[in-house]
Scaffold this motif. Structure first.
Motif, mmCIF file in Angstrom:
data_model
loop_
_atom_site.group_PDB
_atom_site.id
_atom_site.type_symbol
_atom_site.label_atom_id
_atom_site.label_comp_id
_atom_site.label_asym_id
_atom_site.label_seq_id
_atom_site.Cartn_x
_atom_site.Cartn_y
_atom_site.Cartn_z
ATOM 1 N N TRP A 1 -2.121 8.179 3.000
ATOM 2 C CA TRP A 1 -2.771 6.983 3.559
ATOM 3 C C TRP A 1 -2.300 6.734 4.985
ATOM 4 N N ALA B 1 -3.608 3.229 -2.853
ATOM 5 C CA ALA B 1 -2.950 2.401 -1.833
ATOM 6 C C ALA B 1 -3.830 1.187 -1.520
ATOM 7 N N VAL B 2 -5.135 1.421 -1.438
ATOM 8 C CA VAL B 2 -6.061 0.313 -1.172
ATOM 9 C C VAL B 2 -6.070 -0.659 -2.355
ATOM 10 N N ALA C 1 0.840 -1.208 0.000
ATOM 11 C CA ALA C 1 0.000 0.000 0.000
ATOM 12 C C ALA C 1 0.869 1.250 0.000
ATOM 13 N N THR D 1 -4.987 7.591 -1.659
ATOM 14 C CA THR D 1 -5.354 6.599 -0.644
ATOM 15 C C THR D 1 -6.083 5.427 -1.299
ATOM 16 N N MET E 1 -7.171 8.802 5.823
ATOM 17 C CA MET E 1 -6.423 9.734 4.999
ATOM 18 C C MET E 1 -6.010 10.917 5.852
ATOM 19 N N ILE F 1 -9.186 2.367 6.846
ATOM 20 C CA ILE F 1 -8.520 3.121 5.792
ATOM 21 C C ILE F 1 -8.718 4.598 6.117
ATOM 22 N N THR G 1 1.649 9.087 -5.312
ATOM 23 C CA THR G 1 1.248 10.168 -4.426
ATOM 24 C C THR G 1 1.842 11.479 -4.936
ATOM 25 N N PHE H 1 -3.333 3.777 8.204
ATOM 26 C CA PHE H 1 -4.056 2.536 8.455
ATOM 27 C C PHE H 1 -4.056 2.215 9.935
#
Length: 188
Positions: free
Chosen positions: A47, A120-121, A35, A117, A100, A98, A40, A49
């Motif tokens: 991101w 990343a997922v 991720a 983000t 941000m 998730i 970016t 988590f």
């Protein structure tokens, strides 16, 4: 599996389909590391988590189901939905919130950080697909209340939950797409 197969095999596998076998911490770390390599803009790396296992999942389930009860009128309340919220948390091996983190300097539009983000997922999802781990991204209205559950940094917010679990492959994990030609305009 090559990248084309991994992309085409990516599916939403829901918590009710998980078989209870835990997802290893090694795989969870690999999912999160991949991720971190999402594109970016200006390297804001927005991101964030929050990984929940064991009792933390149960606390999340209790919080979400209680919040659902609190914000839902008696007429709209669904016992089925209430139980589904609890069961999604119990059935999952891991739940990753998730989140941000908005760039404090707001050097780029917020939508670009949401998109980063989401990318990343997507990396997480593809990693799960490559390792045959079931996963599902849910963004319920309840995410608006996650500031009452998590200690967010200034400018941080929750965009959803990524449920993970092992599952028994049934061959029913089939998806289809309309032909790409119907979605592309070639210009010269």
């Amino acid at each position: 599996m090559d990248i084309d197969q991994i992309i085409r095999n990516r599916r939403s596998i829901f918590p009710r389909q998980y078989n209870g076998k835990p997802v290893s911490k090694t795989i969870i770390k690999k999912i999160l590391e991949n991720a971190n390599w999402a594109p970016t803009h200006r390297l804001t790396q927005p991101w964030r988590f929050k990984v929940m296992q064991g009792e933390a999942k149960n606390r999340l389930g209790t919080f979400l189901s209680n919040t659902y009860t609190d914000i839902t009128s008696d007429d709209d309340f669904s016992p089925f939905k209430y139980e589904k919220i609890l069961n999604n948390c119990k059935s999952s091996s891991v739940i990753i919130a998730i989140c941000m983190q908005r760039d404090p300097k707001e050097r780029i539009p917020e939508w670009e950080e949401v998109a980063a983000t989401a990318m990343a997922v997507q990396n997480m999802w593809l990693t799960c697909s490559a390792h045959e781990i079931g996963c599902y991204w849910s963004s319920p209205k309840l995410i608006e209340y996650m500031g009452d559950f998590f200690d967010f940094e200034e400018g941080e917010r929750c965009l959803g939950f990524f449920y993970l679990g092992n599952y028994d492959k049934s061959g029913e994990e089939v998806s289809k797409r309309d032909a790409i030609d119907s979605k592309v305009e070639w210009m010269e």
